[in-house]
Design an enzyme around this catalytic site. Sequence first.
Site, mmCIF file in Angstrom:
data_model
loop_
_atom_site.group_PDB
_atom_site.id
_atom_site.type_symbol
_atom_site.label_atom_id
_atom_site.label_comp_id
_atom_site.label_asym_id
_atom_site.label_seq_id
_atom_site.Cartn_x
_atom_site.Cartn_y
_atom_site.Cartn_z
ATOM 1 C CB SER A 177 4.933 -7.465 5.580
ATOM 2 O OG SER A 177 4.067 -8.499 5.173
ATOM 3 C CD GLU A 192 8.615 -2.779 8.153
ATOM 4 O OE1 GLU A 192 7.868 -3.748 7.911
ATOM 5 O OE2 GLU A 192 9.171 -2.127 7.252
ATOM 6 C CG PHE A 239 -0.259 0.429 2.501
ATOM 7 C CD1 PHE A 239 -0.106 1.779 2.810
ATOM 8 C CD2 PHE A 239 0.261 -0.504 3.394
ATOM 9 C CE1 PHE A 239 0.550 2.191 3.969
ATOM 10 C CE2 PHE A 239 0.910 -0.102 4.554
ATOM 11 C CZ PHE A 239 1.057 1.248 4.834
ATOM 12 C CE LYS A 288 -2.840 -8.633 -3.783
ATOM 13 N NZ LYS A 288 -3.546 -7.446 -3.268
ATOM 14 C CB CYS A 315 10.561 -0.462 2.865
ATOM 15 S SG CYS A 315 11.336 0.155 1.381
ATOM 16 C CD GLU A 327 -5.668 -6.018 0.428
ATOM 17 O OE1 GLU A 327 -4.702 -5.874 -0.356
ATOM 18 O OE2 GLU A 327 -5.625 -6.771 1.415
HETATM 19 P P1 NAD Z 1 1.652 -6.625 3.054
HETATM 20 O O1 NAD Z 1 2.684 -7.683 3.136
HETATM 21 O O2 NAD Z 1 0.534 -6.641 4.022
HETATM 22 O O3 NAD Z 1 0.964 -6.655 1.592
HETATM 23 C C1 NAD Z 1 1.732 -6.736 0.417
HETATM 24 C C2 NAD Z 1 0.894 -7.419 -0.658
HETATM 25 O O4 NAD Z 1 0.616 -8.758 -0.243
HETATM 26 C C3 NAD Z 1 -0.448 -6.735 -0.872
HETATM 27 O O5 NAD Z 1 -0.763 -6.732 -2.230
HETATM 28 C C4 NAD Z 1 -1.404 -7.600 -0.062
HETATM 29 O O6 NAD Z 1 -2.715 -7.593 -0.572
HETATM 30 C C5 NAD Z 1 -0.785 -8.977 -0.195
HETATM 31 N N1 NAD Z 1 -1.102 -9.823 0.973
HETATM 32 C C6 NAD Z 1 -1.435 -9.408 2.225
HETATM 33 N N2 NAD Z 1 -1.661 -10.475 3.010
HETATM 34 C C7 NAD Z 1 -1.460 -11.577 2.258
HETATM 35 C C8 NAD Z 1 -1.527 -12.982 2.519
HETATM 36 N N3 NAD Z 1 -1.839 -13.452 3.727
HETATM 37 N N4 NAD Z 1 -1.234 -13.840 1.520
HETATM 38 C C9 NAD Z 1 -0.897 -13.380 0.304
HETATM 39 N N5 NAD Z 1 -0.823 -12.051 -0.016
HETATM 40 C C10 NAD Z 1 -1.098 -11.157 0.951
HETATM 41 O O7 NAD Z 1 2.429 -5.219 3.078
HETATM 42 P P2 NAD Z 1 1.796 -3.771 3.162
HETATM 43 O O8 NAD Z 1 1.271 -3.563 4.543
HETATM 44 O O9 NAD Z 1 0.903 -3.510 2.011
HETATM 45 O O10 NAD Z 1 3.117 -2.871 2.936
HETATM 46 C C11 NAD Z 1 4.002 -2.548 3.975
HETATM 47 C C12 NAD Z 1 5.172 -3.497 4.021
HETATM 48 O O11 NAD Z 1 5.862 -3.496 2.768
HETATM 49 C C13 NAD Z 1 6.213 -3.093 5.054
HETATM 50 O O12 NAD Z 1 6.686 -4.242 5.696
HETATM 51 C C14 NAD Z 1 7.315 -2.457 4.214
HETATM 52 O O13 NAD Z 1 8.592 -2.483 4.790
HETATM 53 C C15 NAD Z 1 7.258 -3.311 2.998
HETATM 54 N N6 NAD Z 1 7.880 -2.639 1.866
HETATM 55 C C16 NAD Z 1 9.098 -3.078 1.462
HETATM 56 C C17 NAD Z 1 9.741 -2.441 0.415
HETATM 57 C C18 NAD Z 1 11.082 -2.896 -0.046
HETATM 58 O O14 NAD Z 1 11.490 -2.472 -1.109
HETATM 59 N N7 NAD Z 1 11.799 -3.728 0.679
HETATM 60 C C19 NAD Z 1 9.138 -1.346 -0.216
HETATM 61 C C20 NAD Z 1 7.890 -0.928 0.227
HETATM 62 C C21 NAD Z 1 7.264 -1.588 1.271
#
Ligand code: NAD
Length: 500
Positions: A227, A384, A150, A174, A282, A177
């Site tokens: 994450s 985090e 997000f 994808k 991140c 959401e």
């Molecule tokens: P998230 O892991 O909750 O979601 C990421 C994606 O995975 C979304 O599209 C989400 O719909 C999907 N998802 C969520 N739960 C899932 C599940 N149980 N099974 C399969 N798919 C699922 O992350 P977020 O809250 O949207 O974003 C924040 C996180 O992203 C933080 O941890 C941040 O550090 C990380 N991030 C990392 C980088 C990087 O380059 N390393 C860059 C930006 C964000």
Amino acid sequence: MAQLIGHYISGKHIVETQRSGPIFNPSTGEEIAQCAYGDVITVNQAVQAASSLNAQKWSKASHASRLQVIYKLRELMIAKTEELAEIIGREHGKTIADAKGEIGRAIEGIEFACNAPQVTKGEYARNVAGDIDVFSVRVPVGVIGCITPFNFPIMIPAVMMAMAVSIGNSIVWKPSEKVPSAALFFANLWKEAGLPDDIFNIVQGDKVVVDAMLEHPEISAISFVGSTQIGEYVYQKGTSHNKRVAAFTGGKNHMVVMPDADLEAAANAFVSAGFGSASQRCMAVSLLLPVGVETAEKLRELIITKTKALKMGAYNDESADFGAVISSQSKQSVLKAIDQCIEDGAELLLDGRSYQHPEYKNGYYIGPTLLDHVTTDMDFYKQEVFGPARGILRVNSLDEAIAVTNSHEFGNGSVIFTRDGKTAHRFFTEIESGMIGINVPVPLPVSYFNFGGLRRSKFGESHLYGPDAARFYTKLKTMSQKWPEQIEGHQEISLAFKIT
Ligand code: NAD
């Protein structure tokens, strides 16, 4: 009836759905629309489009013709920055200025995608043996599955997908959401830029969609950002289905400040990189590691003063430094992390837990929160914390700062402030992080360098952007060829394995 944000397949917007979930405006806490959630059937439709004749033609099109689309996409992104920033701010909560900054980095990624012919061109060796020439070429992988978080609704997708498409791949994406509208806006820009239908497809949704993508045999590669917990799952499941997977995950970025540093600059860097975008980056600086008591005491005062001056506000409040966090759940988990940290013995310097926006009482705001005397055994250190709560972890020496930084499970970004070249060099040499900063707040590389963390901040051997990402979106073919003179009559046959 709430507006339904739908999918985008074969150049068409699709709004019917069996399942959906709410989308909120974090600045006000209001539900503003519903997001369609796809399923196996939707993913099948999108993959079918992405493998169609149109997609095959795209993969075989000349670099020159594909680049025309990328050039146009860049122009459109510049022209529509205002509109896109509004869409991002409304669903994400980040300020318009911050959203524009994100769009700027997205444009930079699109510009780098214009280098696709350069970064994917092959190798050639003449007459390696017996008048045989060898060359290798990089060809598109096919259908790329993209799963994004997000916190950067346009920057991450743009850097990821512009290069993949420029090389000749097709996309099934994808988005998060929580912020689905920027994705549809991006789809419209691709279309207006002249990208043929079928190359760029979006399936909105949740885990059901992710699982269908990970299992689909026609998706060759998965590019994930999110994450660590989900990234590890995506990596393991995706690779078990024979896909190449690059997953970029969580961070806990340490900023070390040496006694000789410019403390004013260090304090500014900590406050801007720590609290910018409500700490939902991140690469946000999470922890300050002042070296020595004197450095800690001086920095603490500077940081308290500068942090107190920060102003929170709605995404479209021009005077705001940062906005609300993404959701009510996210707010609760940040508040819980602060409570736990205090209970574990940290000193609360600034408390933003009870902050309420004067106008939007239901917005997901947390005031900037500062905790001193954080220690490595606290959950606050280990996890985090994706919201505006930052910690000070005091250390006595550079050795200790390096040891603490390297002992964390994450290795996304690490920063040092110092005036001593030898110290900086040692930091760069010994720190196990993918991106290192010396006297800079956020060591986010420009798009022509590789982006990616180490340790559990990344799964898979690639990078999100930079030349390495271009390689991830290609597969290598090597050809040996010989064009001999016509020889009349009998020729000797040899079964020996030899080089001549
Ligand atoms: P998230 O892991 O909750 O979601 C990421 C994606 O995975 C979304 O599209 C989400 O719909 C999907 N998802 C969520 N739960 C899932 C599940 N149980 N099974 C399969 N798919 C699922 O992350 P977020 O809250 O949207 O974003 C924040 C996180 O992203 C933080 O941890 C941040 O550090 C990380 N991030 C990392 C980088 C990087 O380059 N390393 C860059 C930006 C964000």
